[in-house]
Design an enzyme around this catalytic site. Sequence first.
Site, PDB file in Angstrom:
ATOM      1  N   HIS A 220       0.805  -1.229   0.000  1.00 50.38           N
ATOM      2  CA  HIS A 220       0.000   0.000   0.000  1.00 50.38           C
ATOM      3  C   HIS A 220       0.839   1.281   0.000  1.00 50.38           C
ATOM      4  O   HIS A 220       0.436   2.302  -0.528  1.00 50.38           O
ATOM      5  CB  HIS A 220      -0.987   0.004   1.179  1.00 50.38           C
ATOM      6  CG  HIS A 220      -0.353   0.202   2.513  1.00 50.38           C
ATOM      7  ND1 HIS A 220       0.304  -0.809   3.176  1.00 50.38           N
ATOM      8  CD2 HIS A 220      -0.261   1.298   3.308  1.00 50.38           C
ATOM      9  CE1 HIS A 220       0.762  -0.349   4.331  1.00 50.38           C
ATOM     10  NE2 HIS A 220       0.441   0.929   4.430  1.00 50.38           N
ATOM     11  N   ASP A 221       2.043   1.218   0.571  1.00 48.90           N
ATOM     12  CA  ASP A 221       2.900   2.409   0.632  1.00 48.90           C
ATOM     13  C   ASP A 221       4.038   2.384  -0.388  1.00 48.90           C
ATOM     14  O   ASP A 221       4.990   3.162  -0.274  1.00 48.90           O
ATOM     15  CB  ASP A 221       3.492   2.564   2.041  1.00 48.90           C
ATOM     16  CG  ASP A 221       2.557   3.306   2.983  1.00 48.90           C
ATOM     17  OD1 ASP A 221       1.641   3.994   2.491  1.00 48.90           O
ATOM     18  OD2 ASP A 221       2.738   3.190   4.211  1.00 48.90           O
ATOM     19  N   LYS A 224       5.767   5.484  -1.910  1.00 47.27           N
ATOM     20  CA  LYS A 224       6.679   6.356  -1.154  1.00 47.27           C
ATOM     21  C   LYS A 224       8.120   6.242  -1.659  1.00 47.27           C
ATOM     22  O   LYS A 224       8.984   7.030  -1.258  1.00 47.27           O
ATOM     23  CB  LYS A 224       6.597   6.049   0.338  1.00 47.27           C
ATOM     24  CG  LYS A 224       5.289   6.525   0.950  1.00 47.27           C
ATOM     25  CD  LYS A 224       5.219   6.323   2.452  1.00 47.27           C
ATOM     26  CE  LYS A 224       3.903   6.878   2.992  1.00 47.27           C
ATOM     27  NZ  LYS A 224       3.784   6.674   4.470  1.00 47.27           N
ATOM     28  N   HIS A 249       1.996   9.760  -3.181  1.00 47.03           N
ATOM     29  CA  HIS A 249       2.459   8.371  -3.125  1.00 47.03           C
ATOM     30  C   HIS A 249       1.399   7.339  -3.538  1.00 47.03           C
ATOM     31  O   HIS A 249       1.749   6.302  -4.113  1.00 47.03           O
ATOM     32  CB  HIS A 249       3.086   8.035  -1.759  1.00 47.03           C
ATOM     33  CG  HIS A 249       2.120   7.675  -0.687  1.00 47.03           C
ATOM     34  ND1 HIS A 249       1.581   8.610   0.172  1.00 47.03           N
ATOM     35  CD2 HIS A 249       1.613   6.464  -0.296  1.00 47.03           C
ATOM     36  CE1 HIS A 249       0.785   8.003   1.027  1.00 47.03           C
ATOM     37  NE2 HIS A 249       0.787   6.708   0.774  1.00 47.03           N
ATOM     38  N   HIS A 273      -6.186   3.957  -1.064  1.00 47.16           N
ATOM     39  CA  HIS A 273      -6.108   3.661   0.373  1.00 47.16           C
ATOM     40  C   HIS A 273      -6.067   4.907   1.263  1.00 47.16           C
ATOM     41  O   HIS A 273      -6.172   4.790   2.486  1.00 47.16           O
ATOM     42  CB  HIS A 273      -4.941   2.717   0.676  1.00 47.16           C
ATOM     43  CG  HIS A 273      -3.596   3.362   0.762  1.00 47.16           C
ATOM     44  ND1 HIS A 273      -2.841   3.663  -0.351  1.00 47.16           N
ATOM     45  CD2 HIS A 273      -2.849   3.761   1.835  1.00 47.16           C
ATOM     46  CE1 HIS A 273      -1.687   4.204   0.021  1.00 47.16           C
ATOM     47  NE2 HIS A 273      -1.673   4.269   1.342  1.00 47.16           N
ATOM     48  N   HIS A 274      -5.949   6.106   0.675  1.00 51.59           N
ATOM     49  CA  HIS A 274      -6.032   7.338   1.464  1.00 51.59           C
ATOM     50  C   HIS A 274      -7.294   8.135   1.161  1.00 51.59           C
ATOM     51  O   HIS A 274      -7.420   9.294   1.572  1.00 51.59           O
ATOM     52  CB  HIS A 274      -4.788   8.210   1.236  1.00 51.59           C
ATOM     53  CG  HIS A 274      -3.637   7.839   2.113  1.00 51.59           C
ATOM     54  ND1 HIS A 274      -3.657   7.975   3.489  1.00 51.59           N
ATOM     55  CD2 HIS A 274      -2.424   7.307   1.815  1.00 51.59           C
ATOM     56  CE1 HIS A 274      -2.507   7.560   3.993  1.00 51.59           C
ATOM     57  NE2 HIS A 274      -1.747   7.135   2.996  1.00 51.59           N
ATOM     58  N   ASP A 302      -4.219   0.952   8.576  1.00 48.27           N
ATOM     59  CA  ASP A 302      -3.061   1.821   8.378  1.00 48.27           C
ATOM     60  C   ASP A 302      -3.025   2.882   9.472  1.00 48.27           C
ATOM     61  O   ASP A 302      -1.966   3.192  10.041  1.00 48.27           O
ATOM     62  CB  ASP A 302      -3.139   2.470   6.993  1.00 48.27           C
ATOM     63  CG  ASP A 302      -1.824   3.104   6.573  1.00 48.27           C
ATOM     64  OD1 ASP A 302      -0.764   2.663   7.070  1.00 48.27           O
ATOM     65  OD2 ASP A 302      -1.853   4.029   5.744  1.00 48.27           O
TER      66      ASP A 302
END
Length: 359
Positions: A220-221, A224, A249, A273-274, A302
């Site tokens: 998910h990250d 970044k 990201h 996801h954000h 998260d």
Amino acid sequence: MNLPQAGALTVPQDRILVVDDEPLVRNLLSEYLCNEGYDCDLAATGRDALIKLANGSFSLVIADIRMPELNGLQLLEGIAQRFPDVATIIVTAIADIDTAIYTMKQGAYDYIIKPFNLEQVAESVKRALQLRRTRLESKRISQNLEALVRKKAFALSTALHDLKDQHKTTLEVLIKALDARGHETQCHSQRVQAYTLRLAQQFEFDTLQLMDLARGALLHDIGKIGVPDGILLKPGKLNSDEWSHIRKHPTIGNEILQGVKFLDRVAWMVLCHHEKWDGTGYPQGLKGDQIPLEARIFAVLDAYDAITSTRPYREAMSSDVARTAIIANAGTQFDEKVVDEFLKVPQRDWDEISAKFPG
């Protein structure tokens, strides 16, 4: 019995065993069939016939029923059990329909009543052997097909195994690339993945969805990777310009994963996801059910992991603080249904996962 002139040769490789306790009948049948081009052997009893069958190769057995030691019906049963590829014809004086039906059920091709016509017997032999050859060919083809299917199944299994290994390697490379950037919290992705799979038990996901869910949580990250170190590892609070970089990201992660075919569905989860339930999230401002359920699950977990983990700018906070914050943001930042399911999970489950992936 009429002994007609022998006809043309048929199939010399076919070997026939004539079984009858009457020498005259045995010899008559054998002589005629030999003249027809068959290789014949003789047996006076069913027991002798089974011994010859065990020691030699025969295509067909012609047998009487009334014989000493082992009668024709018992012989027929023995052939069906021990020599299923051998064809059988019954030649008997017993004119009984039930007996005839029984012999057919045991695999006999024909049931000929004595006194018989030798031409009739020869024609029956010919048809029985033709049927036997057809069945043997069908059996051979079936065995070849089964062998081919097994071979193809093994090749497919090997290919799938190799593909899974390739997928696993791809995921490991992506995670290591993120870790190499000095990702802000050790084991964050692994914890979020484990948290996600635990919360997924509260929902009805199928196996393929769970696989995508696990990959999405782990990656998910990944976006970044595209955020400068000075921003990603900054010990203090970020300014608005730095936040604009951080907010990129999910888009960067989506672009990375879209280049990997088996991660297409995962890319969409990572992109979302954000997003927030009330539509104030980023990067697309999706609202409510527009956000994939998987991404709504990521969002809660998260946040839980972010609050309970040490960050460059603060120490880790307790799980009670995290739960309180999640409850306070249900219906705005988070999907209330996902929060409800999160709260149903015993705290010890979250604690066990946290202990398994410290950092």
